[in-house]
Structures are given as C-alpha cells and as structure tokens.
Design a protein around this motif. Sequence first.
Motif, PDB file in Angstrom:
ATOM      1  N   UNK A  68       0.831  -1.204   0.000  1.00 15.98           N
ATOM      2  CA  UNK A  68       0.000   0.000   0.000  1.00 15.98           C
ATOM      3  C   UNK A  68       0.869   1.260   0.000  1.00 15.98           C
ATOM      4  N   UNK A  69       1.994   1.203   0.738  1.00 17.74           N
ATOM      5  CA  UNK A  69       2.898   2.348   0.748  1.00 17.74           C
ATOM      6  C   UNK A  69       3.338   2.707  -0.667  1.00 17.74           C
ATOM      7  N   UNK A  70       3.653   1.673  -1.463  1.00 19.24           N
ATOM      8  CA  UNK A  70       4.147   1.938  -2.806  1.00 19.24           C
ATOM      9  C   UNK A  70       3.022   2.279  -3.780  1.00 19.24           C
ATOM     10  N   UNK A  71       1.827   1.783  -3.488  1.00 18.25           N
ATOM     11  CA  UNK A  71       0.719   2.026  -4.420  1.00 18.25           C
ATOM     12  C   UNK A  71       0.225   3.463  -4.329  1.00 18.25           C
ATOM     13  N   UNK A  72       0.357   4.044  -3.138  1.00 17.10           N
ATOM     14  CA  UNK A  72      -0.161   5.402  -2.959  1.00 17.10           C
ATOM     15  C   UNK A  72       0.783   6.425  -3.579  1.00 17.10           C
ATOM     16  N   UNK A  73       0.229   7.397  -4.296  1.00 14.79           N
ATOM     17  CA  UNK A  73       1.084   8.393  -4.946  1.00 14.79           C
ATOM     18  C   UNK A  73       1.633   9.401  -3.940  1.00 14.79           C
ATOM     19  N   UNK A  74       2.807   9.949  -4.238  1.00 12.47           N
ATOM     20  CA  UNK A  74       3.325  11.041  -3.420  1.00 12.47           C
ATOM     21  C   UNK A  74       3.274  12.340  -4.224  1.00 12.47           C
ATOM     22  N   UNK A  75       3.685  12.258  -5.487  1.00 12.13           N
ATOM     23  CA  UNK A  75       3.662  13.459  -6.314  1.00 12.13           C
ATOM     24  C   UNK A  75       2.211  13.847  -6.590  1.00 12.13           C
ATOM     25  N   UNK A  76       1.916  15.148  -6.547  1.00 14.22           N
ATOM     26  CA  UNK A  76       0.511  15.573  -6.650  1.00 14.22           C
ATOM     27  C   UNK A  76      -0.147  15.166  -7.961  1.00 14.22           C
ATOM     28  N   UNK A  77       0.633  15.003  -9.014  1.00 13.05           N
ATOM     29  CA  UNK A  77       0.004  14.665 -10.300  1.00 13.05           C
ATOM     30  C   UNK A  77       0.030  13.174 -10.583  1.00 13.05           C
ATOM     31  N   UNK A  78       0.440  12.406  -9.573  1.00 12.89           N
ATOM     32  CA  UNK A  78       0.527  10.971  -9.776  1.00 12.89           C
ATOM     33  C   UNK A  78      -0.801  10.284  -9.483  1.00 12.89           C
ATOM     34  N   UNK A  79      -0.981   9.134 -10.107  1.00 11.10           N
ATOM     35  CA  UNK A  79      -2.185   8.361  -9.851  1.00 11.10           C
ATOM     36  C   UNK A  79      -1.847   7.211  -8.905  1.00 11.10           C
TER      37      UNK A  79
END
Lengths: 257, 442, 275
Positions: B355-366
Amino acid sequence: METNERKQYRFGMVIDLDKCSGCGACTVACAVENNVAPAVPSTTTRNGLTWMNVTAVHSGAAYPDCETVFVPMSCQQCENETPCLTVCPQNAVDIDPVTGIVGQVPQRCLGCRYCMTACPYHARYFNWRDPEWTDGMTQQLNPDVAPRMRGVVEKCNFCHARLHAARQKAAANGSREIDPADYVPACVESCPASAITFGDLNNPSSPVAILAADKNSFRFLARLGTEPKVHYHSSKQWVREMAERSKTRTQQEAFHG
Amino acid sequence: MDNLLIPRGVRRTSFGSFLLWLLPWFAMLSVGLYAIYLCLAEGLFHTNMDNRFAFGIWIFLDLTVIALGAGAFFTGFLLYIVRRKELAAVINSAVIIGLICYSGAVLVLMVDVGQPLRAWFTFWHPNTHSMLTEVTFCLTCYLVVLLIEYLPIVIKNRQLRQIPKFLVFEFELHKLMPVFAGIGTFLSFFHQGSLGGLFGVLRGRPFAFREELGIWPSTFFLFVISAAAAGPSFIMLTTRLVEKITRKRLVRENVYQLLGKVSGLMLVAYVLLKSIDTLIWINSTSPGTGFPAFEYYATQSFGTWILFTEIVLFGLLPALVLLSSRLRSDRRLLFGAAFMVCCGIMLNRFVMTIQTLALPTLPFDAFLTYLPSWQEVAAFAFVIAYGVILYSVTYRYAVVFPQERELNLAAGPESVPAKQSLLSRLRPRFAVQLIQKFVSLF
Amino acid sequence: MLPFVYEFHWTPFHVTFLLVFFTLFSMVAATLVLALRRTAAKDTPEQIEHVRWHTDFEDLPAALKACRHELRGDVKHRTCPNGFDCRTCTVHAQINARVRHRPGMQGFQVYGFSMSPYRLYHRGHTWVQQEKDGTYTVGIDDFGKRILGTVRSVELPPVGSRLYVNGSGMLVRSDDAAVRVLSPLDGEVVAHGTEEDDWLLKVRAEQDETATTHLLTADEVPNWILREMERLQASFATAGVGVTLADGGELAPNFHRHFPKADWDGVLGQMFLQA
C-alpha cells in the motif's frame, strides 16, 4: 597566501514551467550524455530509464479554462535528510560536500532498490535488464561516462562528467574554481525554450539563485522537509498549489471528485 | 526401507508414500527454481516490479514469513530464559519453522536484489544509519544461530547419535542453548524492529513515515511486538496442521493453551500501541507533511476497511479470544483466533509494503497498481516447497515433537491443571485478569 | 567494517553499531567453539556412556522417572533428577536414614513374574545378585525376558571390559527388535554365563559399599512392576491393538505371538529406557 580551502558550491536549478513546452529534448539529451541505453520495445513509462522525465499535468478545469503544464522531473537533489542517502545499506549514495550534488555509485550498488522506495519524486531508476546498444550506437557512446550494468540503480547527477571536465579545464588554467559557463548539464543546454536555469545557489548574484528566490518559485512536496535543490517556477497559482500540496482537497472532494 | 533412520517408538508412513507426498513439492520446487534461474541469469525484467513499484510481493512475503518465523526466537526466549518448560514440546518445531522462514526470506532477497554477488558490500562498507544494514547484519547473524539450533535436532537422529562425537556434541550444545536463545532474542528484537523501521523512516513516503522514539520510528517497536504475537500463533497453526496431516497428537493441550495465551498477551499490547500510533499518525504526522490521512483511503480498493480489518477484526478480536481461558479452551476458537492473528500480521506487512508503494506522493501521480508475474509467484512457491520438504524430512527422521512418542505409544495422562489462585476466584474485571495473566506468565 | 577501511567513520554511532555486531558474532562463535572443545574433551567410554544415558533419561516421559521412594510410598510424588543413580542422591540418603528399611520378603510372584528377594533390580529390567566371592552376577529379569519374546542372540561385552551404571550392558536381539540393555553396575566383566547359568555376566564391582545403593530392593519391586505393567498396557492400548491385559491379569507365556503388528521396537525401547 595560498589557501587550501575550496569554494563551497551548492548546485541547483530552476525549471520554468511557463516556458516548458514538453518537447522532451532534455530527456533525450540526458540519455545521450549519460549513456542510457535505448529502451527495448516492451518498455513502459514505469520501467524505462528516464533520468529526466517530463509529465503533462492538467489543471482539471472544464473545457474553456483547462490548462496543461509540463513538469520535467529529475533527481531533486534533496539537501536535508536526503531520503535515499540514509537508507542505502552500503554507501552507494553519497553527497559531494563540495558541490552538494547527490551522487549514485553504481559500482557499489547492490540493487536492493530501497532508495527508490524512499524517493518521494520517483527520480531513481533501476536497470531491469542489461543495457543493449545496436552496432552503430556504440560508436557514439560518451567516453566520459561509464555505462551501468544490469541490476543497479542510477539517477541524475547533474552530469557529473561535465563537472569533471570543467574542473580539469580550470586546473589546466591554474584555477581552483570552475567557470560557470563550463559547467552546464545536458538538459539545460538542450532546452530549446531555455526553461532550465542552472548554477550555484550559494552565489546570491547567480541567475539561478535570483530566480529561485522569486515569489513564483516553488519546490515539489516542500512540506516533506527534504529541501530539494531543484526549484520550479510558474506564474500560475494552480500549479504552485498543486506542487506544494498547499491547497489540499477536502475529504468530500477526495471521495467524490 | 529407511526404518533404521526413523526415531524409535513413533509411527511413520512407508517410504513409498513419503516419496509420493514429496513428489508434488519437488515439482513446485523445480518450477520455482526455473523462475529463480530466469531472474538471476537474465534479469529482473522477468518480474512485474518497476521503477515506481520497486518492492513487490517478495518484500511483502519476506516481511510476513520473518514475522511468522518469530516463533523461533520467542519460544526460545520463553523456554530458556523465562523457563516455561512446557514449551520444550514445540521448540524443535519452532526452530525448524524459524530456519525455513529466515533462510527462505534470505534466499528470496538474494533473487530480489539486482546484484546478489555484491551482498558482502553491506558488511565491508556498511552505512550504519540504514535500517537495511541493521536488518542485514542481524538477519545473517541470526540465521547462523538458527543453523546452530537446528544442528542438534539433526544429529540426534537415531543413527547419527550412534557416532559418539555427535552424541556428545548434541549434549554439549543443548547445555549451551540458553546462550544461543539469548543472542537469538537480542538479534530478533533488532531485525524485527528494523524491518518495521525500514518503512517508518521513509520521510518521502508520508503513508509509512512515523514519529521517532529514540533513534527508531514507532514502527520499529510495533513490528517487534506484532512478530512476538504472530510467532506463537503460527507455531500453533503449523503444529495443528502437522497433527491433521499425520493424524496424530503431537503436543499436549496445555502447550496450545500457553502459546495461545502468550500470543493473546502480545497481541493486546500490540493493538493498544498500534491504535495510539495510528491516531498520532492520522492527526499529526501525516497532515504535517501535507498529506491528510483520509486521502490514503480515498481509493476504493484500499479504503478504511483495511484499517478496521487490521486493528479490530484481526487484532482486537483474536486478542480477546486468546486472553479468555474459557474461549480459547474451545479448539475451533483457539485455532481460528491464531489464524486471524497470522492474517492480521500479514495484512499489516502488506499495508506497509504494497500500500505504501501504491499510494502516490507526487501531486500529479495516480494510484499505482501492480500484479506479480508468474516468476515472482513461482520463486516464492520455491520457498514454500523447500520449507515443506525440509520440515517433512526432519519430521520423519528426527524427533521434532518430544511428546509424540509418549502421546502415541503410551497414553500419557493429561497434565494436571494448575491450581486456581485466589485472585481468579474473585471473578475480576478485565484489567485484573490482565494483571493476573502477566503474573502467571512469568 | 574495519577501522581504516574506506567508509569507516569514527563516529560514536558507527563504532557502537559495529562493536555490538562484532561482540554478538564473537559470542556465537565462542559458544560454538566451547561446545566443540567440550565435545573433544569427552572421549572416554565412561563419559560417552554417561552422556548417552543422560540424553536418554532427559527424553523419558515424566511418569517414567518416578523416584523409587514414590514406588515405596515414602513420598507422595517425586521425579528423579539424578538419572536413577541414588549413589550420590542426598534425598535418598535422608529418606533412608529416616524410614526403616522393611525386611525382604520370601521368594515372591509379582503379577505372575517370579522375582527373588535375594536379588536387586535395576529400572532397565536387569537383576544383580551378590555371589559368595564378592562378585556380582547380572541377568535380565523375568519381566524383561517375557516382553523380549524369543531372543535370537545376546551380544555381551568381552571379559575384561568396563561397565558403567546406566551405560550399555548388552545388546539383545529378539525376533522383533534389537534392544540395548543397560548395565546395572559399575565394574569389570569377569565372566560370561553359560547356557546352564541363569545369569549372563559376572561383574567385579569397584566400590563395594555403594555399588548397589541405586538398585531396587524387594520391597520396591511390586509397585515398580505394577507401574511397568500399566505402562506396557498403555503402550499396547494406543499402538492399535486395543486393551490386552485385564486388570490383575498376567502375561500369557508367549503373548508376543498375539501381537505381530505391534511396534515392538518402540515398546521395547521404552520399556528398556532408551531413545
């Protein structure tokens, strides 16, 4: 009197998103400069090697008002608690104390990819397969940059070979300090819109320092506190808010929008 | 055919049917071996991991099996340091499970990294600030300890012990076991913790990042405690599974009860701390970095149900069942709860990695998705097959459950239940029960 | 990893980290070396027999390790901590001083087994009888003989060899299993019994006063045999044979033949106290 003290640099860049047209010249120039092998046909945006990666970001507004901005993103050269530096188990990531550049030592890299997990900007790339050049292409490899093997991580290092060349030139001229004109990374050089300004952030009179201090300059995910040395510039408010996440969506919007 | 190698007084299936049992596992092993060969010889492009999903099913399962294998150190700690003699009935099984889990995890890690031949670099020029360095050092050291603990089980084989040197060496090693148990506990504390710290330190991943307590993030301590809770439960489950497969009683009921109680105690402590940690994270840590926590759960597949399942359904619920001596005396509830504990810990490791890797950090990421390739699944199937084979062979030729002979050859009497203490006659409230449980444990 | 190797930092954290690791690793190595050295030091037959017995004894079920004073009724419940060696047991000395030894009975039958009041019994089903010349004769007791069934061969230690209490006494091969029978005495083998003799070994014991302290006397034998019968019955009950010996009954003369499917190797191993 001669002094052994070396000048303390803090290289950084400002990318003007108002100027960037998303042409991708920086990506290509970077790959050519740094001997990044051409992608195989099955490569996707998620597993290719793009040290400088350009993404189109849409404002999300309805038709007449919709806007798009192109965000070129390379290693952001974090200065504070550099996420990738502290996690590497075998010191394959280092920060040059003289230049502030976050470097990757592929020869030491184990390929555990912990640094890639740690990087909030996804600016690190793994060699999922052996690099392959077609016959003719090997002739145009950059002799100053070592190609990487399969199984190691690599990323932007502000064209380390160019810094090296600038230093050698300065040394040949009997100087300890490089001429700013001699050290320009490939992406900066290739940008047809001159959207990227590069230089020493420690020098308050340098164009890069002046532009970075502009009120319309910002950094991505600034609130993480990693103090990146790559700044962005945009006159558009929605771009700045988007980058800094300063205007976060409400819970309602998050679930329904 | 191999009768002379089988321990005296225990019943084992014929050599032919034993081979038949191993056959499918060897098939699984060979498929896994081929997948490992592909990854090592041709590269990790055989996996579905990519630059954005740099850790995949391997890291998730490594973390899981290491948590489940914690039974080896925790049982050793309770047996040799706290001196709960009952646990001698499962210590051998715990050591074998631990060895399988740890060696399997290390094996998969060696496939997972891009340049396994450079693994020694971590020892030669370590970055001691990296959690992964701590993991590497402790894991290697503990694997050596586990091998030493496994050795006596092997050389106690009926034929091997005829060799005087083996006989004496086993005897001498056994006397020194508390030393290894102590070192194992120390090492396990640090690497279980560091595996949690691995994600808790990720400043760039606000979903995983946690506040620091001393020099470690809170996940360090949560991983230690949750592993100590999952270990005994996993031993209960594996022992029960072996009992089901061999259709035999292998340990006395009081051993299951004690393991259940220990697991429940650790779990209730874990659920408490995990809840506090989650609240601090939701209200302070995460929003402080510009990431309001509700955003993480906005994507439907990973909604808040995952938080509820992890903490309440697979945490609080089994903890309460395991702590109540009346409830856990029902076998279905006992093993059901143990199963839920293991699922909960697995889910926690899943959340921390995938889940950590699936969630985006960059605002324009999906939101990112990832599905493991068959090579990834097969490489892990290799570890499972290897574990089953190692366990089966050891079970057949060595004394894994010391009570087996007694329980199956002679119907030994069930151990006398402990006298009811004055405290328990008072029918106290939950808090008093908890104190009493602590008192009775140590 | 080592000082003066690149990337070694003289910072407290770095040095502490590596020191802790080196300490732990040396502890593991030192403990392993210690075990190996102790193993190398134990190479006499006496030490090896001692280790073998103690390993076996450790693995015996608790019910089997009942103290002889529990059999005799002196104490309610006690598990032997000494590997059935009463010679150095302080509890045994204390109880013996307190409780008067009851006089031996006449020749007696215990549950159909003939036992002798002139003989002393070892928990591994051997008997010891002092001869006029001061030596001891050793044989397998009636219970042991009956459960062994048809004995095919007996391997005796050669004349002149040393025996150790609870060490290997002899190897008996029956139709069903091979069993190592434990030695009841410390001493030297002086003779082998012939076909006519009812004894198998003649032993010259070393210490005369305490040579037989650890052996069961006639007053302890009935309770001991009762327990052994229970144990045997329980073995059969779960070995897939069902109840075989009615309470108070006796063993049929050749009861072996009735249970061809029983795990004789396991049953005999446990009755003769070995892993």
